[in-house]
Motif scaffolding. Structure first.
Motif, PDB file in Angstrom:
ATOM      1  N   GLN A 102       0.834  -1.202   0.000  1.00 49.37           N
ATOM      2  CA  GLN A 102       0.000   0.000   0.000  1.00 49.37           C
ATOM      3  C   GLN A 102       0.874   1.261   0.000  1.00 49.37           C
ATOM      4  O   GLN A 102       0.547   2.255  -0.652  1.00 49.37           O
ATOM      5  N   GLY A 103       1.978   1.223   0.730  1.00 48.01           N
ATOM      6  CA  GLY A 103       2.907   2.353   0.737  1.00 48.01           C
ATOM      7  C   GLY A 103       3.514   2.586  -0.638  1.00 48.01           C
ATOM      8  O   GLY A 103       3.648   3.724  -1.092  1.00 48.01           O
ATOM      9  N   LEU A 104       3.885   1.489  -1.312  1.00 49.52           N
ATOM     10  CA  LEU A 104       4.438   1.598  -2.663  1.00 49.52           C
ATOM     11  C   LEU A 104       3.389   2.166  -3.616  1.00 49.52           C
ATOM     12  O   LEU A 104       3.689   3.030  -4.440  1.00 49.52           O
ATOM     13  N   GLN A 105       2.159   1.717  -3.476  1.00 49.62           N
ATOM     14  CA  GLN A 105       1.073   2.226  -4.315  1.00 49.62           C
ATOM     15  C   GLN A 105       0.850   3.725  -4.045  1.00 49.62           C
ATOM     16  O   GLN A 105       0.660   4.515  -4.977  1.00 49.62           O
ATOM     17  N   THR A 106       0.901   4.127  -2.789  1.00 52.00           N
ATOM     18  CA  THR A 106       0.749   5.540  -2.427  1.00 52.00           C
ATOM     19  C   THR A 106       1.885   6.362  -3.023  1.00 52.00           C
ATOM     20  O   THR A 106       1.663   7.447  -3.573  1.00 52.00           O
ATOM     21  N   LEU A 107       3.101   5.837  -2.919  1.00 54.56           N
ATOM     22  CA  LEU A 107       4.264   6.524  -3.481  1.00 54.56           C
ATOM     23  C   LEU A 107       4.116   6.687  -4.987  1.00 54.56           C
ATOM     24  O   LEU A 107       4.352   7.770  -5.533  1.00 54.56           O
ATOM     25  N   ARG A 108       3.712   5.626  -5.655  1.00 54.43           N
ATOM     26  CA  ARG A 108       3.514   5.696  -7.109  1.00 54.43           C
ATOM     27  C   ARG A 108       2.428   6.698  -7.473  1.00 54.43           C
ATOM     28  O   ARG A 108       2.512   7.378  -8.491  1.00 54.43           O
ATOM     29  N   GLY A 109       1.398   6.796  -6.648  1.00 57.67           N
ATOM     30  CA  GLY A 109       0.343   7.774  -6.896  1.00 57.67           C
ATOM     31  C   GLY A 109       0.790   9.195  -6.639  1.00 57.67           C
ATOM     32  O   GLY A 109       0.334  10.135  -7.306  1.00 57.67           O
ATOM     33  N   ALA A 110       1.684   9.379  -5.664  1.00 56.05           N
ATOM     34  CA  ALA A 110       2.171  10.715  -5.312  1.00 56.05           C
ATOM     35  C   ALA A 110       3.245  11.220  -6.266  1.00 56.05           C
ATOM     36  O   ALA A 110       3.398  12.431  -6.452  1.00 56.05           O
ATOM     37  N   ALA A 111       3.987  10.306  -6.867  1.00 57.92           N
ATOM     38  CA  ALA A 111       5.156  10.686  -7.667  1.00 57.92           C
ATOM     39  C   ALA A 111       4.841  11.627  -8.834  1.00 57.92           C
ATOM     40  O   ALA A 111       5.578  12.607  -9.036  1.00 57.92           O
ATOM     41  N   PRO A 112       3.793  11.408  -9.627  1.00 60.13           N
ATOM     42  CA  PRO A 112       3.557  12.319 -10.753  1.00 60.13           C
ATOM     43  C   PRO A 112       3.340  13.777 -10.322  1.00 60.13           C
ATOM     44  O   PRO A 112       3.907  14.695 -10.922  1.00 60.13           O
TER      45      PRO A 112
END
Length: 169
Positions: A113-123
């Protein structure tokens, strides 16, 4: 280059141009950190320092780092890191695991979930960085900025010479 002051020696004060450059640097970095912090708070509800922790964990083997190593990478105290990790745990973005080799040590582990959040925040974060820095500079200025920051970082980490700054290589 070691430029430690000699006791009882008058400091070499900054001249007017050095003072202008220094104050511009401090002002710009303060504004930049605030800009990035506000963007991440608005978009994903986390401060910039927490985003940096998630990035460090995402870059680590098996998405895990010892807490002491993570604190050193983030340049924050273990106490501040412990508080940050507790908050990230409440969001289910990070979990702690005991170190089997050292009963006192712990790992911080980036969850799926943290990785998914990071991927969502990155753009959004990359857009904010690009807008605040790279879109304002020519390619030559970008290159100069990178070279200057590498020199400064290496001077502050003489034993590791940018070892924890792989993006500068």
């Amino acid at each position: 280059m070691n430029t430690a002051p000699v006791p009882d020696e008058e400091p070499q004060w900054l001249n007017d141009e050095e003072q202008r450059v220094w104050r511009s640097y401090v002002h710009a970095t303060t504004l930049l950190e605030d800009h990035l912090d506000r963007q991440l708070q608005r978009d994903v509800g986390m401060p910039h320092v927490y985003y940096g922790l998630l990035v460090a964990l995402a870059d680590a083997p098996r998405r895990r780092l010892r807490m002491t190593e993570l604190a050193m990478k983030a340049k924050i105290t273990r106490s501040r890191l412990s508080h940050a990790i507790a908050r990230l745990e409440r969001s289910d973005w990070v979990r702690r695991e005991d170190c089997l080799d050292d009963k006192r040590g712990q790992f911080a582990v980036l969850t799926d979930q943290g990785l998914q959040t990071l991927r969502g925040a990155a753009p959004g974060h990359v857009r904010a960085v690009r807008n605040a820095v790279f879109d304002r500079l020519t390619p030559e200025q970008q290159k100069s900025l990178g070279e200057i920051m590498q020199i400064v970082a290496e001077g502050l980490q003489p034993n590791e010479a940018g070892a924890d700054l792989p993006w500068l290589r």
